[in-house]
Design an enzyme around this catalytic site. Structure first.
Site, mmCIF file in Angstrom:
data_model
loop_
_atom_site.group_PDB
_atom_site.id
_atom_site.type_symbol
_atom_site.label_atom_id
_atom_site.label_comp_id
_atom_site.label_asym_id
_atom_site.label_seq_id
_atom_site.Cartn_x
_atom_site.Cartn_y
_atom_site.Cartn_z
ATOM 1 C CE1 TYR A 72 3.034 8.845 -13.339
ATOM 2 C CE2 TYR A 72 0.839 9.098 -12.425
ATOM 3 C CZ TYR A 72 1.877 8.288 -12.840
ATOM 4 O OH TYR A 72 1.749 6.934 -12.765
ATOM 5 N NE ARG A 121 -11.287 4.462 6.689
ATOM 6 C CZ ARG A 121 -12.186 5.007 7.518
ATOM 7 N NH1 ARG A 121 -12.169 6.292 7.765
ATOM 8 N NH2 ARG A 121 -13.099 4.264 8.089
ATOM 9 C CG ASP A 133 4.476 15.396 -8.714
ATOM 10 O OD1 ASP A 133 5.529 14.930 -8.235
ATOM 11 O OD2 ASP A 133 3.611 14.695 -9.257
HETATM 12 C C1 PLP Z 1 4.716 8.110 -10.540
HETATM 13 C C2 PLP Z 1 4.423 9.527 -10.392
HETATM 14 C C3 PLP Z 1 3.252 9.949 -9.757
HETATM 15 C C4 PLP Z 1 2.210 8.958 -9.265
HETATM 16 O O1 PLP Z 1 2.688 8.156 -8.234
HETATM 17 P P1 PLP Z 1 2.095 6.701 -7.913
HETATM 18 O O2 PLP Z 1 2.820 6.323 -6.676
HETATM 19 O O3 PLP Z 1 2.384 5.845 -9.105
HETATM 20 O O4 PLP Z 1 0.622 6.862 -7.720
HETATM 21 C C5 PLP Z 1 3.032 11.295 -9.616
HETATM 22 N N1 PLP Z 1 3.924 12.211 -10.086
HETATM 23 C C6 PLP Z 1 5.048 11.840 -10.705
HETATM 24 C C7 PLP Z 1 5.985 12.900 -11.187
HETATM 25 C C8 PLP Z 1 5.341 10.492 -10.880
HETATM 26 O O5 PLP Z 1 6.465 10.139 -11.518
#
Ligand code: PLP
Length: 391
Positions: A110, A52, A183
C-alpha cells in the site's frame, strides 16, 4: 465454534441494560471514574476511562477481530482497533521501531506503507528500510542486517497480487530476532490467518472487506496481547488515532457477513479474471486464481481462496475504457459491495517494482464486487467494444 458462527456471534451479546439482542452504540467519550480514582493511571487502557484509552464499541469489535483472526483458538491474542488502516500500520512501526533500527519491507505494498518506510520514518526518526521482493524468501534473508527489528509483508500485494510464503518469511524473521508483521487486508481472515503461519502481527484496513459496505473507515492490529498492549500504551493512548464508536459499530455489523461475502468475491473475481484473460483486447490479467499467476500454486496451497482483487490492462487507452464502464464505478478503495476500478499509470514512482506489463500498459486495479458476475462481464465487454471494437 466454526468461523461462520464466530462471524455472527463473536463480540455480540444481549445488552444487560435494555435486554436488546444487539450490543448498543455507546456514543460517549468518557466513563464514570471509580469511587477512589487516586490509584488510576491516565494512560491506563484496562479500566473504562476515556474513549481514546478504550471504549465499549471498540472493545466489542476488538474481541470479534481477535476471535476471527485466530478462529477462536487462542486466548492470548488481542486486537487494537484504530481510525484507519494507515493508523494501524503507523502504530506498528511507531511502537516497535526506534532510531537506528532497520526494516525489511516488501517492495510492493500500500502506498502509505511505502511512503512511511522510504521517506517519513527515515527522515524524521533515522529508521532505515530495505525493499525486497517478498515472494522470494531468499531475498528477504539477504536483506536482513544485525539491526533489523521488523519484516513487513503485504500478501496478496497491492496492486500486483503477488503472494508471499509467510511460513518461510516468518522463520527468516525469527532467526534474525525480528518481528514479522503482515498486511492481510486483501486476504481477510477468511482466506488466510497469518498468525497461524508464524506472523507476530496482522494488520487490516477495516475500511475494506471487513466493513465491506463502503461507508466506515478503520484499521486494526492483531497479535499476542503482550505486543498489542504495547501498541495501546504507545500508539493508541499517546498518538491517539482512535476509531469512533459509530465506525466500530458499523464495521462490527459488516463483519457478520464477511465469510459469505468473501466466497462471492472470490467466485466472481475468478469468473471475471477468466473472461478477461481469454479476451485478445486485454493486455494482461494478474489474479492469483489463474494458473498463469506466478504464485498460483503457493496461493492454492496456503490460502482458502484467491480473493476479490485483480489487476489488468486493455490494449488501448485505459482512461477511455474506464469512462465507457456503466456499472463498475471508478473510485479508490476496495472490498466494497459495489465493484470499483481505479487506473494507475505505468510511470508511478513504485512501478519499477512491478512486472513489466504493469509499466508498459499501466494497470486497472479492480475490486470485484457482489453484483452478478454476468453483469460485470457484460459491462467490461461493452466498454472493451466501445474503445477497441468488437472482439
Ligand atoms: C486501503 C489499504 C490500507 C490503508 O487503509 P485505510 O483504511 O485506507 O487507511 C492498507 N493496506 C492495504 C493493503 C490497503 O488496501
Amino acid at each position: 465454534m466454526h468461523f461462520e458462527t464466530l462471524s455472527v456471534h463473536a463480540g455480540n451479546a444481549v445488552d444487560p441494560g435494555t435486554g436488546a439482542i444487539r450490543r448498543p452504540l455507546v456514543m460517549a467519550n468518557s466513563y464514570a471514574l471509580p469511587d477512589d480514582p487516586s490509584q488510576l493511571s491516565w494512560s491506563d487502557f484496562s479500566t473504562p476511562l476515556y474513549t481514546r484509552n478504550g471504549g465499549a464499541n471498540q472493545g466489542w469489535l476488538e474481541e470479534k477481530l481477535a476471535l476471527l483472526e485466530t478462529a477462536g483458538e487462542r486466548g492470548d491474542v488481542d486486537a487494537v482497533a484504530l481510525a484507519s488502516g494507515v493508523a494501524a500500520l503507523h502504530a506498528v512501526f511507531f511502537t516497535f521501531l526506534r532510531s537506528g533500527d532497520h526494516v525489511v519491507c516488501a517492495d510492493t505494498t500500500y502506498v502509505a506503507t511505502y511512503t512511511l518506510l522510504t521517506r517519513l520514518l527515515p527522515e524524521k526518526y533515522g529508521i532505515t528500510a530495505t525493499l525486497v521482493d517478498a515472494s522470494d524468501p531468499e531475498a528477504v534473508r539477504a536483506a536482513i542486517r544485525p539491526e533489523t527489528r521488523l519484516v513487513h509483508v503485504e500478501t496478496p500485494a497491492n496492486p500486483t497480487t503477488r503472494i508471499a510464503d509467510l511460513a518461510r518469511v516468518a522463520e527468516i524473521a525469527h532467526a534474525a530476532g525480528a518481528l514479522l508483521s503482515v498486511d492481510a487486508t486483501f486476504a481477510t481472515p477468511v482466506l488466510q490467518r497469518p498468525l497461524a503461519l508464524g506472523a507476530d502481527l496482522v494488520v487490516h484496513s477495516l475500511t475494506k472487506y471487513l466493513n465491506g459496505h463502503g461507508d466506515a473507515m478503520g484499521g486494526a492490529v492483531i497479535g499476542d496481547r503482550a505486543l498489542t498492549d504495547r501498541i495501546r500504551a504507545d500508539a493508541q493512548v499517546n498518538v491517539g488515532g482512535v476509531l469512533s464508536p459509530f465506525h466500530a459499530w458499523l464495521i462490527m455489523r459488516g463483519m457478520v457477513t464477511l465469510p459469505l461475502r468473501m466466497r462471492q468475491h472470490c467466485s466472481s473475481a475468478q469468473a471475471v479474471a477468466e473472461f478477461l484473460e481469454a479476451d485478445p483486447r486485454v493486455a494482461y490479467v494478474a489474479y492469483p486464481g489463474l494458473p498463469s499467476h506466478p504464485q498460483h500454486e503457493l496461493a492454492a496451497r496456503t490460502m482458502d481462496g484467491f480473493g476479490g482483487m485483480l489487476a489488468f490492462a486493455v490494449r488501448g487507452d485505459q482512461n477511455a475504457f474506464v469512462a465507457a464502464l456503466r456499472l463498475i464505478t471508478s473510485a479508490v478503495s476496495l472490498g466494497h459491495d459495489e465493484s470499483l476500478v481505479v487506473h494507475v499509470a505505468g510511470d508511478d514512482e513504485r512501478a519499477r517494482y512491478w512486472p513489466e506489463e504493469f509499466r508498459t500498459w499501466g494497470h486497472l486495479r479492480f475490486s470485484v464486487g457482489l453484483e452478478d458476475p454476468r453483469d460485470l462481464v457484460a459491462d467490461l465487454d461493452r466498454a472493451l467494444t466501445a474503445v477497441l471494437g468488437p472482439r
